[in-house]
Design a protein around this motif. Sequence first.
Motif, PDB file in Angstrom:
ATOM      1  N   ARG A   1      50.775   5.885 -14.373  1.00 42.08           N
ATOM      2  CA  ARG A   1      50.776   5.785 -15.834  1.00 42.08           C
ATOM      3  C   ARG A   1      52.095   5.169 -16.282  1.00 42.08           C
TER       4      ARG A   1
ATOM      5  N   ARG B   1      52.393   6.522 -20.338  1.00 41.14           N
ATOM      6  CA  ARG B   1      51.244   6.318 -21.220  1.00 41.14           C
ATOM      7  C   ARG B   1      49.969   6.805 -20.541  1.00 41.14           C
ATOM      8  N   SER B   2      48.871   6.780 -21.266  1.00 40.48           N
ATOM      9  CA  SER B   2      47.637   7.397 -20.765  1.00 40.48           C
ATOM     10  C   SER B   2      46.896   6.515 -19.771  1.00 40.48           C
ATOM     11  N   LYS B   3      47.230   5.235 -19.697  1.00 45.41           N
ATOM     12  CA  LYS B   3      46.477   4.291 -18.876  1.00 45.41           C
ATOM     13  C   LYS B   3      47.138   4.115 -17.505  1.00 45.41           C
TER      14      LYS B   3
END
Length: 289
Positions: A146, A150-152
């Motif tokens: 990530r 971040r979430s991705k």
Amino acid sequence: GSDSFREGDKIEADYRGRGKFYPGKISRDRGDDTYDIDYDDGERETRVSKRLIRKKDRSRSRSRSPRGGGRLREGDKIEADYRGRGRFYPGKIDRDRRDGTYDIAYDDGERETRVEERLIRKKGGSRSPSPKRGRKLREGAKVQARYRGRSKFYPGRIERDRGDGTYDIYYDDGEKETRVAEDLIKSADSGSDRSRSRSRSPSRGRMRVGTRVEARYRGKSRYYPGKISRVRADGTFDVSYDDGESETRVLAEYIKSSGGGGSSRGDSRSPRGRRGSRLSEGDSIEARY
């Protein structure tokens, strides 16, 4: 007023507005109630607001270290809470700033300046910074991580094991990130994740380096013309705008194909919407400086 400062005055200033005052002197009066400051420890700061500066008070400036007795000395082996994130890393005191803060040289090569004494502890041999050492990731292992928390997840590989539960990662698109916590990393082995990461961009097939596009600069609502300068492995794109700006990692949903051939929507992007008003290099102009 009477509380103005003159160049050369010895003062104390709230360095970067963090709430702590450090000794120094006024090196320049900007004439607008801001000042440039040369700190006694070698740091410099420009345009410091007058409200963050006070005349040097000798008695107060001597007692700024919160713990006199347990004072740390240069060369001491310690552990410090790197950037105040709650995790301690081994290193040594490189410099005592004489104001209750210290510069630290970490064992893994990182450096940090002006670390507050409360974030430092004498090295006590307890070795438990990493919560899950069972799933040790090896250098060279293919992973997804990530990026910047971040979430991705983005694909890459482990470039360095820091030995404390964090890792340096080289991403497949050329980015690099240091000290990534283990809980932000997962193995790239799972097939379902791989297929998902491949299908992240809805219009990926049409976008190539050199493709003419319009993109929403910084995610704002307005589209600007440019071209794709790089296709990232994670479904994002770098864009070179026609006005000279560039942007990295633009999401596919912020990009659309340029409708080649002068659509009226594209032309209205100049503030005075006339096609003939477009500026070219070399044009004689007047500008509001």
